[in-house]
Design a protein around this motif. Structure first.
Motif, PDB file in Angstrom:
ATOM      1  N   ALA A  52      17.907  -1.009   5.989  1.00 17.71           N
ATOM      2  CA  ALA A  52      16.891  -0.197   6.670  1.00 17.71           C
ATOM      3  C   ALA A  52      15.508  -0.793   6.456  1.00 17.71           C
ATOM      4  O   ALA A  52      14.699  -0.888   7.389  1.00 17.71           O
ATOM      5  N   GLY A  53      15.230  -1.214   5.221  1.00 17.10           N
ATOM      6  CA  GLY A  53      13.937  -1.811   4.931  1.00 17.10           C
ATOM      7  C   GLY A  53      13.705  -3.095   5.710  1.00 17.10           C
ATOM      8  O   GLY A  53      12.625  -3.298   6.274  1.00 17.10           O
ATOM      9  N   LEU A  66       6.984  -1.066   0.931  1.00 15.93           N
ATOM     10  CA  LEU A  66       8.140  -1.464   0.157  1.00 15.93           C
ATOM     11  C   LEU A  66       9.211  -0.399   0.306  1.00 15.93           C
ATOM     12  O   LEU A  66       8.926   0.795   0.199  1.00 15.93           O
ATOM     13  N   MET A  67      10.446  -0.818   0.598  1.00 12.99           N
ATOM     14  CA  MET A  67      11.587   0.084   0.595  1.00 12.99           C
ATOM     15  C   MET A  67      12.388  -0.167  -0.670  1.00 12.99           C
ATOM     16  O   MET A  67      12.754  -1.312  -0.959  1.00 12.99           O
ATOM     17  N   VAL A  68      12.671   0.900  -1.425  1.00 17.70           N
ATOM     18  CA  VAL A  68      13.361   0.783  -2.709  1.00 17.70           C
ATOM     19  C   VAL A  68      14.647   1.588  -2.663  1.00 17.70           C
ATOM     20  O   VAL A  68      14.623   2.788  -2.325  1.00 17.70           O
ATOM     21  N   LEU A 121      11.987   5.089   8.067  1.00 18.31           N
ATOM     22  CA  LEU A 121      10.930   4.209   7.587  1.00 18.31           C
ATOM     23  C   LEU A 121       9.827   4.039   8.632  1.00 18.31           C
ATOM     24  O   LEU A 121       8.636   4.011   8.298  1.00 18.31           O
ATOM     25  N   HIS A 122      10.239   3.958   9.910  1.00 15.74           N
ATOM     26  CA  HIS A 122       9.238   3.935  10.976  1.00 15.74           C
ATOM     27  C   HIS A 122       8.406   5.225  10.945  1.00 15.74           C
ATOM     28  O   HIS A 122       7.182   5.182  11.158  1.00 15.74           O
ATOM     29  N   LYS A 164       0.811  -1.214   0.000  1.00 14.37           N
ATOM     30  CA  LYS A 164       0.000   0.000   0.000  1.00 14.37           C
ATOM     31  C   LYS A 164       0.848   1.269   0.000  1.00 14.37           C
ATOM     32  O   LYS A 164       0.339   2.359  -0.264  1.00 14.37           O
ATOM     33  N   GLY A 165       2.138   1.123   0.348  1.00 19.07           N
ATOM     34  CA  GLY A 165       3.023   2.278   0.389  1.00 19.07           C
ATOM     35  C   GLY A 165       4.422   1.920  -0.084  1.00 19.07           C
ATOM     36  O   GLY A 165       4.870   0.791   0.104  1.00 19.07           O
TER      37      GLY A 165
END
Length: 234
Positions: free
Chosen positions: A187-188, A176-178, A161-162, A3-4
């Motif tokens: 970090a993701g 999703l961390m890209v 990210l938090h 969703k993000g």
């Protein structure tokens, strides 16, 4: 379901070496003030390949904060004033012409049409990061933008990210961390997100793959991958 998506900036939205190679050479020449020995020492400290005009894959600069990059420069010219150096770097980097990894305006319009919530987590300072996004005409697509100096720390720690999850109300498992570096992927993972590595920075596939759900050529391949994995509602 995803969703993000929270993106790194340099090497992810913008091609790293195409953007920073020429600029870095000019910056090193300015800081060396015509002294070839100092120039060589600076290039070596920063992991900059002078002949190729690009950063080596092991360069500290790829994932470092601006503060850490300044320390790296000062290791070669320790008589400099760090605050003054940081001010020069932030002012100069804000003016850099970024080379987009894909046409960003159309790309982020497409992600918005899919209903995705978007953010930026960069180890750049927030002010120049916003300047780069403004110049690309995409700032409005992001409801969260954090630099290393925004109060959440820098990567590979998961604080940014938090904060994205807290701001959007999304659970990390739906995000999703890209990014183009292991700092981004670490970090993701630490935040509990899925991770995507992209090859528009200096890090090779083999370095990213152990820490990524998938490694893609660039961010343009993400929507197709999400759809193929049934990770997004159509």
């Amino acid at each position: 379901m995803i969703k993000g998506i929270i993106f790194d900036k340099d090497g992810t939205l913008f091609d790293f070496n195409a953007t920073w190679g020429t600029w870095t050479r000019g910056m090193l020449e300015a800081e060396a003030k015509g002294d070839p020995a100092v120039f060589d020492a600076l290039a070596d400290a920063m992991g900059f390949d002078v002949d190729a005009n690009q950063f080596r894959p092991d360069s500290i600069v790829i994932a470092a904060t601006v503060d850490e990059t300044a320390d790296c420069i000062l290791s070669a010219i320790p008589d400099k004033d760090k605050d003054a150096l940081l001010a020069r770097m932030n002012a100069a980097t804000a003016q850099v012409t970024q080379v987009e990894a894909v046409p960003l305006a159309d790309y982020f319009s497409g992600l918005a049409a899919l209903g995705l919530r978007l953010g930026i987590a960069t180890n750049d300072a927030e002010a120049p990061a916003r300047a780069h996004l403004d110049r690309a005409g995409v700032t409005g697509h992001f409801e969260f933008i954090a630099g290393y100096d925004s109060g959440h720390g820098g990567k590979p720690a998961p604080g940014q990210l938090h904060a994205f999850c807290a701001h959007t109300g999304l659970d990390a498992t739906n995000c999703l961390m890209v990014g183009d570096s292991t700092h981004d992927l670490h970090a993701g993972q630490a935040a509990g997100m899925r991770t995507v590595g992209v090859l528009t920075g200096p890090s090779p596939h083999a370095e990213l793959a152990p820490f990524a759900d998938i490694v893609l050529p660039d961010i343009g391949a993400i929507p197709g991958w999400l759809k193929s994995e049934n990770l997004i509602a159509l």
